[in-house]
Design a protein around this motif. Structure first.
Motif, PDB file in Angstrom:
ATOM      1  N   GLU A   1       0.763  -1.381  -0.095  1.00  0.00           N
ATOM      2  CA  GLU A   1      -0.093  -0.195  -0.018  1.00  0.00           C
ATOM      3  C   GLU A   1       0.824   1.187  -0.048  1.00  0.00           C
ATOM      4  O   GLU A   1       0.589   2.332  -0.742  1.00  0.00           O
ATOM      5  CB  GLU A   1      -0.935   0.072   1.299  1.00  0.00           C
ATOM      6  N   LYS A   2       1.844   1.246   0.869  1.00  0.00           N
ATOM      7  CA  LYS A   2       2.888   2.313   0.799  1.00  0.00           C
ATOM      8  C   LYS A   2       3.706   2.475  -0.471  1.00  0.00           C
ATOM      9  O   LYS A   2       3.827   3.655  -0.888  1.00  0.00           O
ATOM     10  CB  LYS A   2       3.904   2.118   2.163  1.00  0.00           C
TER      11      LYS A   2
ATOM     12  N   PHE B   1       1.132   3.873  -3.185  1.00  0.00           N
ATOM     13  CA  PHE B   1       0.865   5.478  -2.908  1.00  0.00           C
ATOM     14  C   PHE B   1       1.874   6.180  -3.395  1.00  0.00           C
ATOM     15  O   PHE B   1       1.922   7.118  -4.191  1.00  0.00           O
ATOM     16  CB  PHE B   1       0.745   5.625  -1.311  1.00  0.00           C
TER      17      PHE B   1
ATOM     18  N   ASN C   1      -8.257   4.702   9.191  1.00  0.00           N
ATOM     19  CA  ASN C   1      -7.551   4.765   7.816  1.00  0.00           C
ATOM     20  C   ASN C   1      -6.614   6.025   7.913  1.00  0.00           C
ATOM     21  O   ASN C   1      -6.984   6.989   6.967  1.00  0.00           O
ATOM     22  CB  ASN C   1      -8.766   4.870   6.873  1.00  0.00           C
TER      23      ASN C   1
ATOM     24  N   GLU D   1      -2.533   7.249   4.783  1.00  0.00           N
ATOM     25  CA  GLU D   1      -2.385   8.093   3.799  1.00  0.00           C
ATOM     26  C   GLU D   1      -1.875   9.417   4.311  1.00  0.00           C
ATOM     27  O   GLU D   1      -0.798   9.926   3.607  1.00  0.00           O
ATOM     28  CB  GLU D   1      -3.752   8.416   3.161  1.00  0.00           C
TER      29      GLU D   1
ATOM     30  N   ASN E   1       1.878   8.665   5.217  1.00  0.00           N
ATOM     31  CA  ASN E   1       2.647   8.646   4.373  1.00  0.00           C
ATOM     32  C   ASN E   1       2.944   9.809   3.580  1.00  0.00           C
ATOM     33  O   ASN E   1       4.218  10.109   3.248  1.00  0.00           O
ATOM     34  CB  ASN E   1       2.062   7.800   2.846  1.00  0.00           C
TER      35      ASN E   1
END
Length: 359
Positions: free
Chosen positions: A47-48, A51, A345, A348, A351
């Motif tokens: 996921e990182k 992104f 969540n 995001e 990050n």
């Protein structure tokens, strides 16, 4: 590594991420806890990477636009602006490339730098706003525990002090997980402000309350040497859970580090000895953080950045319920999905803070 090679690697990671995204929600995977944890760990890492890949593509597209202006526009002022913008974009691309490379090829034997620490102490305290601040402490605690669950991390309550009506005046957690727990959560230290209509408000007015969050890396004896003669120990009867044990024995412990005047309480265990051990662990982390903040404040004056100083007096984030918005003031970023954010969540935003810090 060449850009084309990096993009190919990132594209492969994105495909793998999409495949895991589909499989991880299947009932047969969810029911198999071992397989689910392995996939979840992969999912979090990918996921990182995804992104970063999306950010990378945006910057490359911007670079093309700037290059077009430089090649085709005859306006001198426009060319100067485009040159400045190109320099910024190239800096951003370099930063993303570096972080992407680290995520893609990080060694398993990587040394345990501070950001790679697996264990941290998380402290939440109510600030201005009375009962509403205590309720928000509970809301943020829920947000974090849901994020911990998504990340596969485990936590235990060390100390808790209930609020007047609901929520907590103070709560301290001992959190353990894979490498990078502190590297992700260090950005959460600071003042968290909430704007909403409290349930107790009869006029329907929006109130502003605040809480403080502190994330402290858990340190070893050799990193912070505490002289026991510098510690004042007090015991008292626990007011927490424990059934008949509560108020029968003085199992709760309060430690005061005389040189720094730092005080720690622990009352969640039934044994005074266990409470003492946990209180010492928290005290060691606070002393370490105290010294680190002094150093970082000096650095931040030069860097003009408060992202990683961990200064708990700085307002870092506002949670605006009427506008369904959460805003991080350090990077001027708003996310218009407050419900999702409060359901854990938060990756995001973390990050984006990492990208800002790396710049």
């Amino acid at each position: 590594m060449k850009k084309t090679s990096l993009i190919q690697k990132l594209e492969v990671s994105k495909k793998e991420f999409l495949e895991i995204s589909k499989s991880i929600i299947q009932p047969n995977i969810i029911s198999d806890q071992k397989k689910y944890r392995i996939l979840l760990k992969k999912y979090m890492k990918l996921e990182k990477i995804v992104f970063l890949y999306e950010e990378y593509k945006k910057r490359l597209a911007s670079l093309k636009e700037v290059d077009f202006i430089l090649e085709n526009d005859s306006d001198t002022e426009m060319k100067e602006l485009a040159t400045t913008e190109k320099y910024k974009i190239l800096e951003n691309l370099s930063s993303i490339e570096k972080e992407s490379y680290n995520l893609l090829f990080s060694s398993k034997e990587e040394s345990e730098t501070e950001d790679n620490r697996k264990a941290v102490i998380v402290e939440l305290r109510s600030g201005t706003g009375g009962d509403e601040a205590c309720i928000f402490v509970e809301d943020v605690l829920r947000m974090y525990t849901m994020y911990f669950k998504k990340s596969g991390w485990k936590y235990k309550i060390i100390h808790a002090q209930k609020g007047g009506i609901k929520g907590y005046k103070e709560i301290i957690l001992d959190l353990n997980g894979e490498k990078g727990v502190y590297g992700n959560l260090k950005f959460e230290s600071g003042v968290h402000r909430v704007q909403r209509i409290p349930k107790t408000e009869s006029q329907g007015r929006v109130h502003t309350s605040a809480i403080t969050v502190a994330v402290l890396p858990k340190v070893k004896d050799i990193e912070v040497n505490i002289n026991l003669s510098d510690i004042k120990k007090d015991t008292f009867r626990s007011s927490g859970s424990g059934g008949q044990h509560v108020n029968k024995t003085e199992s709760a412990v309060r430690l005061t580090h005389i040189p720094s005047k730092i005080t720690v309480e622990c009352q969640e265990e039934r044994s005074q000895h266990k409470n003492f051990e946990k209180a010492i662990s928290v005290l060691r982390s606070r002393i370490y953080q105290n010294e680190k903040e002094k150093r970082l404040r000096k650095i931040s004056i030069k860097r003009k950045s408060l992202v990683s100083t961990g200064d708990r007096s700085i307002k870092i984030r506002t949670y605006n319920y009427p506008k369904n918005r959460v805003t991080d003031h350090r990077i001027h970023k708003s996310i218009y999905n407050l419900e999702g954010f409060m359901n854990g969540n938060i990756q995001e935003m973390i990050n984006l803070l990492k990208l800002f810090e790396n710049k």
